[in-house]
Design a protein around this motif. Sequence first.
Motif, short mmCIF file in Angstrom:
data_model
loop_
_atom_site.label_atom_id
_atom_site.label_comp_id
_atom_site.label_asym_id
_atom_site.label_seq_id
_atom_site.Cartn_x
_atom_site.Cartn_y
_atom_site.Cartn_z
N ALA A 23 0.83 -1.20 0.00
CA ALA A 23 0.00 0.00 0.00
C ALA A 23 0.86 1.25 0.00
O ALA A 23 1.96 1.27 0.53
CB ALA A 23 -0.91 0.00 1.23
N SER A 24 0.30 2.30 -0.59
CA SER A 24 1.01 3.58 -0.66
C SER A 24 0.77 4.43 0.58
O SER A 24 1.47 5.41 0.79
CB SER A 24 0.55 4.35 -1.89
OG SER A 24 -0.84 4.62 -1.79
N GLU A 25 -0.22 4.05 1.37
CA GLU A 25 -0.67 4.86 2.49
C GLU A 25 0.21 4.68 3.72
O GLU A 25 0.43 3.55 4.17
CB GLU A 25 -2.12 4.49 2.83
CG GLU A 25 -2.72 5.25 3.97
CD GLU A 25 -2.84 6.74 3.70
OE1 GLU A 25 -3.22 7.12 2.58
OE2 GLU A 25 -2.54 7.52 4.60
N ARG A 26 0.70 5.80 4.30
CA ARG A 26 1.55 5.71 5.48
C ARG A 26 0.79 5.22 6.69
O ARG A 26 1.33 4.52 7.53
CB ARG A 26 2.17 7.07 5.77
CG ARG A 26 3.23 7.49 4.79
CD ARG A 26 3.89 8.79 5.20
NE ARG A 26 4.93 9.20 4.28
CZ ARG A 26 5.67 10.28 4.44
NH1 ARG A 26 5.49 11.06 5.48
NH2 ARG A 26 6.60 10.58 3.55
N SER A 27 -0.49 5.59 6.79
CA SER A 27 -1.31 5.16 7.92
C SER A 27 -2.07 3.89 7.58
O SER A 27 -3.26 3.76 7.88
CB SER A 27 -2.28 6.28 8.32
OG SER A 27 -3.11 6.62 7.22
N PHE A 28 -1.37 2.95 6.96
CA PHE A 28 -2.00 1.73 6.46
C PHE A 28 -2.63 0.91 7.57
O PHE A 28 -3.58 0.18 7.34
CB PHE A 28 -0.95 0.91 5.71
CG PHE A 28 -1.50 -0.28 4.98
CD1 PHE A 28 -0.91 -1.52 5.11
CD2 PHE A 28 -2.60 -0.15 4.16
CE1 PHE A 28 -1.39 -2.62 4.42
CE2 PHE A 28 -3.10 -1.24 3.47
CZ PHE A 28 -2.49 -2.48 3.60
N SER A 29 -2.12 1.06 8.79
CA SER A 29 -2.67 0.30 9.91
C SER A 29 -4.11 0.70 10.22
O SER A 29 -4.80 0.00 10.96
CB SER A 29 -1.80 0.49 11.16
OG SER A 29 -1.76 1.85 11.53
#
Length: 123
Positions: A23-29
Amino acid sequence: VQLQASGGGLVQAGGSLRLSCAASERSFSAYAVGWFRQAPGKEREFVANIGGAGRITNYADSVKGRFTVSRDNAKNTVYLQMNSLIPEDTAVYYCAASSYYSNQQSRHDYDYWGQGTQVTVSS
């Protein structure tokens, strides 16, 4: 969120593959992730899902005991370990993300989708 699935390939029955969903999203968690698959001429079906922290997982009955979903949020990646593969597992596998987790098993409950990776199991 942009997702990219990889790791598919051709394997003999009884073999294993590990799929990755990056995923590209830093806040993937903060995102729950689901794996789906679609065989030719069939509807896209639920395979497994995992909550944002990775503590909660659920599986379709057809893969329970053979597939394991996990995630490494430090790497923004979710994995699908597939063991004891059978020809009926042949399909394009997709990962999808949702901003909430409620054991959603419908494709309509996910907002973001990867491009799919082909898994072919030969008999």
